[in-house]
Scaffold this motif. Sequence first.
Motif, short mmCIF file in Angstrom:
data_model
loop_
_atom_site.label_atom_id
_atom_site.label_comp_id
_atom_site.label_asym_id
_atom_site.label_seq_id
_atom_site.Cartn_x
_atom_site.Cartn_y
_atom_site.Cartn_z
N UNK A 144 41.34 76.51 38.01
CA UNK A 144 42.52 75.77 38.49
C UNK A 144 42.17 74.34 38.88
N UNK A 145 40.86 74.12 39.16
CA UNK A 145 40.43 72.84 39.69
C UNK A 145 39.52 72.06 38.73
N UNK A 146 38.71 72.79 37.96
CA UNK A 146 37.75 72.13 37.06
C UNK A 146 37.89 72.73 35.67
N UNK A 147 38.11 71.91 34.66
CA UNK A 147 38.08 72.44 33.28
C UNK A 147 36.63 72.65 32.83
N UNK A 148 36.24 73.86 32.56
CA UNK A 148 34.90 74.12 32.06
C UNK A 148 34.97 75.22 31.01
N UNK A 149 33.96 75.26 30.17
CA UNK A 149 33.94 76.23 29.08
C UNK A 149 33.15 77.49 29.42
N UNK A 150 32.16 77.35 30.28
CA UNK A 150 31.37 78.52 30.67
C UNK A 150 30.67 78.22 31.98
N UNK A 151 30.46 79.27 32.75
CA UNK A 151 29.66 79.17 33.97
C UNK A 151 28.54 80.21 33.85
N UNK A 152 27.31 79.74 34.00
CA UNK A 152 26.16 80.63 33.87
C UNK A 152 25.55 80.86 35.25
N UNK A 153 25.38 82.12 35.62
CA UNK A 153 24.74 82.48 36.89
C UNK A 153 23.29 82.86 36.58
N UNK A 154 22.36 82.18 37.22
CA UNK A 154 20.94 82.44 36.98
C UNK A 154 20.27 82.87 38.28
N UNK A 155 19.21 83.65 38.15
CA UNK A 155 18.38 84.00 39.30
C UNK A 155 16.96 83.51 39.04
N UNK A 156 16.26 83.19 40.12
CA UNK A 156 14.91 82.66 40.01
C UNK A 156 13.91 83.80 40.06
N UNK A 157 13.01 83.84 39.10
CA UNK A 157 11.93 84.82 39.04
C UNK A 157 10.61 84.08 38.88
N UNK A 158 9.94 83.80 40.00
CA UNK A 158 8.67 83.10 39.95
C UNK A 158 8.85 81.68 39.45
N UNK A 159 8.16 81.35 38.34
CA UNK A 159 8.24 79.99 37.78
C UNK A 159 9.25 79.90 36.64
N UNK A 160 10.18 80.87 36.58
CA UNK A 160 11.19 80.86 35.52
C UNK A 160 12.56 81.15 36.15
N UNK A 161 13.60 80.75 35.43
CA UNK A 161 14.93 81.14 35.87
C UNK A 161 15.57 81.98 34.76
N UNK A 162 16.27 83.01 35.18
CA UNK A 162 16.79 84.01 34.25
C UNK A 162 18.32 84.03 34.30
N UNK A 163 19.00 83.54 33.26
CA UNK A 163 20.46 83.69 33.21
C UNK A 163 20.82 85.18 33.07
#
Length: 289
Positions: free
Chosen positions: A29-48
């Motif tokens: 309703x506030x921001x037009x976007x095509x996708x939102x990706x939620x990632x979690x941090x695992x050590x020295x990498x991030x995992x979507x």
Amino acid sequence: SLIHDVTAKLTTSLNAREILEGIAKEIHKRIPFDAAIISIVKGDRFKPFAIINQNRVEPYSGVRSLPLDGSAHQASLMNRRMVMVLDTEQCGFPDCAYLRQQGFRSFVVAPAMGTRDVLGAVTLCSREPDGFDPEDCEVLAQVAAMVTTTLSNTRLHSRSRRSAALLRRRVHEQTEKIADCRQYLSCLFQNAGDAIITARQDGSVTSCNPSAAELLERSQEDAMGKPVWEVLRLAGPESLDTLVQQVTQSEHVIRDLRCRVEMETGKARDLSVTISPIRTHAGHMVGIS
């Protein structure tokens, strides 16, 4: 505000998907976007792990994880601030190249910060360059805070489920051990060569092993519930009910009492009788044997 509109979902649901989909509807309703990706941090990498597309949350089916080193996500997480990339084709971050391959031209990353550590990140993506402006960052900051709450609750729920599973397994193991102990003690009782009779503190018989039934020439079932002094009738001056009363009051053992016992058939036998208290693990007396 966005927080006000989504608070009800956060406080009435434990379903992470339902919460994130509710957040996504309010963001749209506030921001037009095509996708939102939620990632979690695992050590020295991030995992979507989840992607919100058209207000639906789906498991992320793309790359399993990406290196944090030198990425826009690392810059966001290390500095605990949002990073906006207006055009992935003019960006040297490695995650820019990946998102460009997915068809996104601009994105903004907001860190999902826990009380002690970084939990992950929220990345809004657009297929158009310059898809976001500074005002969008204010909304995204609220989104990141709510996603942090969701991730924290999900992590807590996951830990609770693991703890519950561990507790169930331990209870099951202890239950099996108790069952094995009961079976072992039952075998000892049923197969003992000595005649054993147990009774409550009032003298009523609670069990009688086969050796006792054979020795007294009566069935085990016939002895159950009767006063022990009727089942084991002493033919001498000693009264078994008096002896039982002595044991229950003093909680001392009467050992190897030589006495003559009348059988159910009228015969009499000379026996050695021991009367002892039955105690719980805590030492409380609950009967006699």
